[in-house]
Every structure is written in structure tokens, then in C-alpha cells.
Design a protein around this motif. Sequence first.
Motif, PDB file in Angstrom:
ATOM      1  N   ASN A   1      60.816  25.172 -30.158  1.00 54.22           N
ATOM      2  CA  ASN A   1      60.792  24.519 -28.852  1.00 54.22           C
ATOM      3  C   ASN A   1      62.037  24.860 -28.040  1.00 54.22           C
ATOM      4  O   ASN A   1      61.958  25.087 -26.830  1.00 54.22           O
ATOM      5  CB  ASN A   1      60.672  23.011 -29.005  1.00 54.22           C
ATOM      6  CG  ASN A   1      59.276  22.580 -29.368  1.00 54.22           C
ATOM      7  OD1 ASN A   1      58.323  23.323 -29.173  1.00 54.22           O
ATOM      8  ND2 ASN A   1      59.151  21.388 -29.907  1.00 54.22           N
ATOM      9  N   LYS A   2      63.183  24.909 -28.690  1.00 59.41           N
ATOM     10  CA  LYS A   2      64.420  25.266 -27.986  1.00 59.41           C
ATOM     11  C   LYS A   2      64.361  26.700 -27.462  1.00 59.41           C
ATOM     12  O   LYS A   2      64.780  26.983 -26.343  1.00 59.41           O
ATOM     13  CB  LYS A   2      65.626  25.102 -28.906  1.00 59.41           C
ATOM     14  CG  LYS A   2      66.000  23.665 -29.173  1.00 59.41           C
ATOM     15  CD  LYS A   2      67.194  23.586 -30.099  1.00 59.41           C
ATOM     16  CE  LYS A   2      67.532  22.160 -30.452  1.00 59.41           C
ATOM     17  NZ  LYS A   2      68.650  22.079 -31.395  1.00 59.41           N
ATOM     18  N   GLU A   3      63.837  27.605 -28.277  1.00 57.73           N
ATOM     19  CA  GLU A   3      63.718  28.998 -27.848  1.00 57.73           C
ATOM     20  C   GLU A   3      62.729  29.146 -26.695  1.00 57.73           C
ATOM     21  O   GLU A   3      62.953  29.921 -25.767  1.00 57.73           O
ATOM     22  CB  GLU A   3      63.287  29.873 -29.020  1.00 57.73           C
ATOM     23  CG  GLU A   3      64.368  30.064 -30.063  1.00 57.73           C
ATOM     24  CD  GLU A   3      63.903  30.878 -31.249  1.00 57.73           C
ATOM     25  OE1 GLU A   3      62.747  31.341 -31.245  1.00 57.73           O
ATOM     26  OE2 GLU A   3      64.697  31.033 -32.189  1.00 57.73           O
TER      27      GLU A   3
ATOM     28  N   ARG B   1      56.183  18.999 -26.220  1.00 55.32           N
ATOM     29  CA  ARG B   1      57.039  17.823 -26.294  1.00 55.32           C
ATOM     30  C   ARG B   1      56.239  16.533 -26.139  1.00 55.32           C
ATOM     31  O   ARG B   1      56.474  15.560 -26.840  1.00 55.32           O
ATOM     32  CB  ARG B   1      58.133  17.879 -25.234  1.00 55.32           C
ATOM     33  CG  ARG B   1      59.163  18.946 -25.468  1.00 55.32           C
ATOM     34  CD  ARG B   1      60.037  18.628 -26.627  1.00 55.32           C
ATOM     35  NE  ARG B   1      60.789  17.422 -26.317  1.00 55.32           N
ATOM     36  CZ  ARG B   1      61.661  16.869 -27.116  1.00 55.32           C
ATOM     37  NH1 ARG B   1      61.910  17.416 -28.274  1.00 55.32           N
ATOM     38  NH2 ARG B   1      62.294  15.776 -26.784  1.00 55.32           N
ATOM     39  N   LEU B   2      55.284  16.531 -25.214  1.00 50.21           N
ATOM     40  CA  LEU B   2      54.490  15.325 -24.991  1.00 50.21           C
ATOM     41  C   LEU B   2      53.546  15.059 -26.158  1.00 50.21           C
ATOM     42  O   LEU B   2      53.334  13.900 -26.527  1.00 50.21           O
ATOM     43  CB  LEU B   2      53.710  15.443 -23.683  1.00 50.21           C
ATOM     44  CG  LEU B   2      54.555  15.422 -22.414  1.00 50.21           C
ATOM     45  CD1 LEU B   2      53.685  15.645 -21.197  1.00 50.21           C
ATOM     46  CD2 LEU B   2      55.306  14.111 -22.300  1.00 50.21           C
ATOM     47  N   SER B   3      52.979  16.105 -26.744  1.00 47.80           N
ATOM     48  CA  SER B   3      52.086  15.901 -27.878  1.00 47.80           C
ATOM     49  C   SER B   3      52.874  15.486 -29.122  1.00 47.80           C
ATOM     50  O   SER B   3      52.369  14.731 -29.952  1.00 47.80           O
ATOM     51  CB  SER B   3      51.259  17.134 -28.162  1.00 47.80           C
ATOM     52  OG  SER B   3      52.081  18.185 -28.630  1.00 47.80           O
ATOM     53  N   ALA B   4      54.093  15.955 -29.264  1.00 48.45           N
ATOM     54  CA  ALA B   4      54.901  15.571 -30.425  1.00 48.45           C
ATOM     55  C   ALA B   4      55.375  14.132 -30.319  1.00 48.45           C
ATOM     56  O   ALA B   4      55.459  13.438 -31.313  1.00 48.45           O
ATOM     57  CB  ALA B   4      56.104  16.503 -30.550  1.00 48.45           C
TER      58      ALA B   4
ATOM     59  N   CYS C   1      57.128  29.573 -15.589  1.00 53.21           N
ATOM     60  CA  CYS C   1      56.452  28.283 -15.372  1.00 53.21           C
ATOM     61  C   CYS C   1      55.423  28.017 -16.470  1.00 53.21           C
ATOM     62  O   CYS C   1      55.263  26.874 -16.906  1.00 53.21           O
ATOM     63  CB  CYS C   1      55.785  28.260 -14.004  1.00 53.21           C
ATOM     64  SG  CYS C   1      56.938  28.176 -12.635  1.00 53.21           S
ATOM     65  N   ALA C   2      54.739  29.060 -16.924  1.00 48.87           N
ATOM     66  CA  ALA C   2      53.775  28.887 -18.017  1.00 48.87           C
ATOM     67  C   ALA C   2      54.484  28.486 -19.309  1.00 48.87           C
ATOM     68  O   ALA C   2      54.012  27.600 -20.034  1.00 48.87           O
ATOM     69  CB  ALA C   2      52.990  30.175 -18.222  1.00 48.87           C
ATOM     70  N   PHE C   3      55.611  29.118 -19.600  1.00 52.14           N
ATOM     71  CA  PHE C   3      56.381  28.725 -20.782  1.00 52.14           C
ATOM     72  C   PHE C   3      56.893  27.296 -20.661  1.00 52.14           C
ATOM     73  O   PHE C   3      56.911  26.546 -21.639  1.00 52.14           O
ATOM     74  CB  PHE C   3      57.547  29.685 -21.009  1.00 52.14           C
ATOM     75  CG  PHE C   3      57.169  30.994 -21.649  1.00 52.14           C
ATOM     76  CD1 PHE C   3      55.914  31.213 -22.167  1.00 52.14           C
ATOM     77  CD2 PHE C   3      58.089  32.014 -21.742  1.00 52.14           C
ATOM     78  CE1 PHE C   3      55.566  32.410 -22.751  1.00 52.14           C
ATOM     79  CE2 PHE C   3      57.766  33.220 -22.331  1.00 52.14           C
ATOM     80  CZ  PHE C   3      56.500  33.425 -22.843  1.00 52.14           C
ATOM     81  N   MET C   4      57.306  26.899 -19.469  1.00 50.03           N
ATOM     82  CA  MET C   4      57.777  25.529 -19.266  1.00 50.03           C
ATOM     83  C   MET C   4      56.627  24.543 -19.467  1.00 50.03           C
ATOM     84  O   MET C   4      56.810  23.477 -20.068  1.00 50.03           O
ATOM     85  CB  MET C   4      58.370  25.372 -17.866  1.00 50.03           C
ATOM     86  CG  MET C   4      58.954  24.005 -17.614  1.00 50.03           C
ATOM     87  SD  MET C   4      60.308  23.559 -18.714  1.00 50.03           S
ATOM     88  CE  MET C   4      61.597  24.562 -18.037  1.00 50.03           C
ATOM     89  N   GLY C   5      55.445  24.889 -18.979  1.00 43.59           N
ATOM     90  CA  GLY C   5      54.286  24.024 -19.195  1.00 43.59           C
ATOM     91  C   GLY C   5      53.939  23.894 -20.664  1.00 43.59           C
ATOM     92  O   GLY C   5      53.609  22.806 -21.148  1.00 43.59           O
ATOM     93  N   LEU C   6      54.019  25.001 -21.392  1.00 45.20           N
ATOM     94  CA  LEU C   6      53.755  24.965 -22.831  1.00 45.20           C
ATOM     95  C   LEU C   6      54.805  24.125 -23.554  1.00 45.20           C
ATOM     96  O   LEU C   6      54.480  23.353 -24.455  1.00 45.20           O
ATOM     97  CB  LEU C   6      53.732  26.387 -23.394  1.00 45.20           C
ATOM     98  CG  LEU C   6      53.406  26.536 -24.870  1.00 45.20           C
ATOM     99  CD1 LEU C   6      52.022  25.964 -25.176  1.00 45.20           C
ATOM    100  CD2 LEU C   6      53.470  27.989 -25.271  1.00 45.20           C
ATOM    101  N   TYR C   7      56.061  24.253 -23.133  1.00 38.91           N
ATOM    102  CA  TYR C   7      57.120  23.447 -23.729  1.00 38.91           C
ATOM    103  C   TYR C   7      56.870  21.957 -23.494  1.00 38.91           C
ATOM    104  O   TYR C   7      56.974  21.148 -24.416  1.00 38.91           O
ATOM    105  CB  TYR C   7      58.481  23.855 -23.150  1.00 38.91           C
ATOM    106  CG  TYR C   7      59.601  22.933 -23.538  1.00 38.91           C
ATOM    107  CD1 TYR C   7      60.167  22.996 -24.804  1.00 38.91           C
ATOM    108  CD2 TYR C   7      60.093  21.983 -22.654  1.00 38.91           C
ATOM    109  CE1 TYR C   7      61.189  22.153 -25.172  1.00 38.91           C
ATOM    110  CE2 TYR C   7      61.116  21.130 -23.010  1.00 38.91           C
ATOM    111  CZ  TYR C   7      61.662  21.216 -24.273  1.00 38.91           C
ATOM    112  OH  TYR C   7      62.668  20.357 -24.635  1.00 38.91           O
ATOM    113  N   LEU C   8      56.517  21.598 -22.252  1.00 38.95           N
ATOM    114  CA  LEU C   8      56.250  20.195 -21.936  1.00 38.95           C
ATOM    115  C   LEU C   8      55.043  19.674 -22.699  1.00 38.95           C
ATOM    116  O   LEU C   8      55.037  18.522 -23.169  1.00 38.95           O
ATOM    117  CB  LEU C   8      56.057  20.022 -20.435  1.00 38.95           C
ATOM    118  CG  LEU C   8      57.304  20.228 -19.587  1.00 38.95           C
ATOM    119  CD1 LEU C   8      56.953  20.180 -18.106  1.00 38.95           C
ATOM    120  CD2 LEU C   8      58.358  19.204 -19.927  1.00 38.95           C
ATOM    121  N   LYS C   9      54.019  20.507 -22.849  1.00 39.31           N
ATOM    122  CA  LYS C   9      52.839  20.101 -23.608  1.00 39.31           C
ATOM    123  C   LYS C   9      53.204  19.827 -25.063  1.00 39.31           C
ATOM    124  O   LYS C   9      52.762  18.840 -25.650  1.00 39.31           O
ATOM    125  CB  LYS C   9      51.776  21.197 -23.527  1.00 39.31           C
ATOM    126  CG  LYS C   9      50.512  20.888 -24.274  1.00 39.31           C
ATOM    127  CD  LYS C   9      49.547  22.046 -24.217  1.00 39.31           C
ATOM    128  CE  LYS C   9      48.405  21.820 -25.193  1.00 39.31           C
ATOM    129  NZ  LYS C   9      47.660  23.029 -25.454  1.00 39.31           N
TER     130      LYS C   9
END
Length: 89
Positions: A24-26, A82-85, A72-80
Motif C-alpha cells: 500500500n505504501k508503494e 484502505r477503505l476495504s481493509a 489518479c487510478a493508482f490513488m483510487g486503488l490505494y483508497l479502495k
Amino acid sequence: MPLPNVPTRRPNNAATRQADTQANKELLFKAILLGLIGLGVLLSPYFITSPGMQGIVANASLVGWFALVLGCAFMGLYLKRRLSASSKP
């Protein structure tokens, strides 16, 4: 005798949590870096004084848009992730 079903969840131990946190950090780092590169390519022609160089960088705007959209796609994947975790018990 049939084989058992394939596991649907990963084991919840310290090693997998550490690997997930590192991934997630990467992903966040890549998202921020790509966003900055995209903005840099798109905004730099307005600050370059040389007309020749300004034209060269302006012609690379497609690369800037691609980097910005990918960031922006990577940021969306990161947020997804984080929210699912955070919603898991």
C-alpha cells in the motif's frame, strides 16, 4: 477422494499484514509520483521561456495526461484498499 476447496482468504498473520502495508505504501508513492510528473509535464510549457523548448514540451502533453490519469487510478486503488481493509473486523 476429492481435493479440498481452494482457500478464498489469505492467512491473517504478521507477515501478510506487513506485506500488505508495504504494498500500500508503494502504491501511494507511485500514485503521488505519477501525479506530480503528469502535472509537471502539463504545466511546464507555461513557465518555460524558450519558444523551441516550450513547443517540445507542449507536444508531450499526451504523456502528461497519461501519467496524471495513471496516478489518479493508482490513488483510487490505494483508497479502495484502505477503505476495504478498515471495514474488515
